[in-house]
Design a protein around this motif. Structure first.
Motif, PDB file in Angstrom:
ATOM      1  N   CYS A 126       0.858  -1.175   0.000  1.00 50.35           N
ATOM      2  CA  CYS A 126       0.000   0.000   0.000  1.00 50.35           C
ATOM      3  C   CYS A 126       0.900   1.232   0.000  1.00 50.35           C
ATOM      4  O   CYS A 126       2.122   1.129   0.172  1.00 50.35           O
ATOM      5  CB  CYS A 126      -0.946   0.011   1.197  1.00 50.35           C
ATOM      6  SG  CYS A 126      -0.142   0.330   2.770  1.00 50.35           S
ATOM      7  N   PRO A 180      -3.797   4.370   8.025  1.00 50.70           N
ATOM      8  CA  PRO A 180      -4.821   3.389   8.414  1.00 50.70           C
ATOM      9  C   PRO A 180      -4.690   2.075   7.638  1.00 50.70           C
ATOM     10  O   PRO A 180      -4.780   0.992   8.220  1.00 50.70           O
ATOM     11  CB  PRO A 180      -6.145   4.092   8.077  1.00 50.70           C
ATOM     12  CG  PRO A 180      -5.826   5.539   8.091  1.00 50.70           C
ATOM     13  CD  PRO A 180      -4.411   5.645   7.617  1.00 50.70           C
ATOM     14  N   LEU A 181      -4.464   2.165   6.339  1.00 52.49           N
ATOM     15  CA  LEU A 181      -4.320   0.951   5.544  1.00 52.49           C
ATOM     16  C   LEU A 181      -3.041   0.217   5.903  1.00 52.49           C
ATOM     17  O   LEU A 181      -3.014  -1.013   5.974  1.00 52.49           O
ATOM     18  CB  LEU A 181      -4.347   1.273   4.046  1.00 52.49           C
ATOM     19  CG  LEU A 181      -4.333   0.077   3.104  1.00 52.49           C
ATOM     20  CD1 LEU A 181      -5.464  -0.891   3.420  1.00 52.49           C
ATOM     21  CD2 LEU A 181      -4.415   0.531   1.662  1.00 52.49           C
ATOM     22  N   LEU A 208      -3.687  -1.726   8.973  1.00 50.78           N
ATOM     23  CA  LEU A 208      -4.519  -2.886   8.656  1.00 50.78           C
ATOM     24  C   LEU A 208      -3.691  -3.992   8.008  1.00 50.78           C
ATOM     25  O   LEU A 208      -3.825  -5.171   8.356  1.00 50.78           O
ATOM     26  CB  LEU A 208      -5.662  -2.461   7.724  1.00 50.78           C
ATOM     27  CG  LEU A 208      -6.578  -3.577   7.229  1.00 50.78           C
ATOM     28  CD1 LEU A 208      -7.322  -4.212   8.393  1.00 50.78           C
ATOM     29  CD2 LEU A 208      -7.546  -3.036   6.202  1.00 50.78           C
ATOM     30  N   LEU A 209      -2.804  -3.626   7.079  1.00 48.14           N
ATOM     31  CA  LEU A 209      -1.962  -4.628   6.422  1.00 48.14           C
ATOM     32  C   LEU A 209      -1.016  -5.291   7.410  1.00 48.14           C
ATOM     33  O   LEU A 209      -0.778  -6.501   7.327  1.00 48.14           O
ATOM     34  CB  LEU A 209      -1.190  -4.007   5.260  1.00 48.14           C
ATOM     35  CG  LEU A 209      -2.010  -3.665   4.023  1.00 48.14           C
ATOM     36  CD1 LEU A 209      -1.137  -3.058   2.942  1.00 48.14           C
ATOM     37  CD2 LEU A 209      -2.735  -4.876   3.490  1.00 48.14           C
ATOM     38  N   ARG A 224      -1.614  -5.784  10.644  1.00 53.07           N
ATOM     39  CA  ARG A 224      -2.430  -6.716  11.434  1.00 53.07           C
ATOM     40  C   ARG A 224      -2.778  -7.954  10.614  1.00 53.07           C
ATOM     41  O   ARG A 224      -2.746  -9.080  11.111  1.00 53.07           O
ATOM     42  CB  ARG A 224      -3.690  -6.031  11.945  1.00 53.07           C
ATOM     43  CG  ARG A 224      -3.424  -5.035  13.063  1.00 53.07           C
ATOM     44  CD  ARG A 224      -4.695  -4.603  13.791  1.00 53.07           C
ATOM     45  NE  ARG A 224      -5.739  -4.088  12.923  1.00 53.07           N
ATOM     46  CZ  ARG A 224      -5.815  -2.829  12.471  1.00 53.07           C
ATOM     47  NH1 ARG A 224      -4.888  -1.962  12.813  1.00 53.07           N
ATOM     48  NH2 ARG A 224      -6.818  -2.453  11.708  1.00 53.07           N
ATOM     49  N   LEU A 225      -3.114  -7.757   9.343  1.00 54.90           N
ATOM     50  CA  LEU A 225      -3.430  -8.879   8.457  1.00 54.90           C
ATOM     51  C   LEU A 225      -2.222  -9.797   8.291  1.00 54.90           C
ATOM     52  O   LEU A 225      -2.337 -11.018   8.401  1.00 54.90           O
ATOM     53  CB  LEU A 225      -3.891  -8.362   7.098  1.00 54.90           C
ATOM     54  CG  LEU A 225      -4.231  -9.414   6.045  1.00 54.90           C
ATOM     55  CD1 LEU A 225      -5.367 -10.305   6.516  1.00 54.90           C
ATOM     56  CD2 LEU A 225      -4.591  -8.737   4.728  1.00 54.90           C
TER      57      LEU A 225
END
Length: 137
Positions: free
Chosen positions: A103, A109-110, A113-114, A116-117
């Motif tokens: 990203c 924010p993204l 999220l990445l 955590r993923l």
């Protein structure tokens, strides 16, 4: 293993890596799992007797159904076989897949999220399989 329904080995309930040496096989060179499997066999000094090569999954399945040879395919593809019999392939088969996530570095924010993923995927991948069987037939 996919075994033609009239093949003499149709009564064999499982195959080991050494069992497929010199069997008439149909290769599927465009399948990444197949390429990994061929490398694994080469590392173990197991010679293959390739009868034919299939460019597409459908062609491979038709060739097995026609009795041209046996094939090693991912279990998810074996379900598409019409007449061929599926038999488990035993042995220490270690295959891995790599997934890339990307990203814009300024998208906090993204990016969070990445991360955590990715952490969740690593934790899931580190868990032992419930059985030692492979997902290759």
């Amino acid at each position: 293993m996919l075994v033609p329904e009239q093949h003499p080995l149709r009564f064999k309930k499982r195959f080991g890596l050494a069992d497929i040496e010199n069997l008439p096989l149909i290769e599927w060179p465009y399948c990444p799992l197949h390429q990994s499997f061929i490398r694994l066999l080469a590392e173990r000094g197991i010679a293959l007797q390739v009868q034919a090569s299939a460019a597409r999954e459908e062609l491979l399945l038709h060739m097995v159904d026609a009795g041209m040879g046996l094939a090693v395919v991912p279990q998810s593809h074996a379900a598409q076989a019409r007449r061929a019999l599926t038999r488990p392939l035993d042995g220490p088969l270690a295959f891995s897949r790599h997934i890339g996530l990307a990203c814009d570095a300024s998208d906090a924010p993204l990016l969070g999220l990445l991360h955590r993923l990715a952490d969740g995927m690593k934790a899931t991948a580190a868990q032992p399989e419930p059985t030692q069987r492979s997902n290759v037939v």
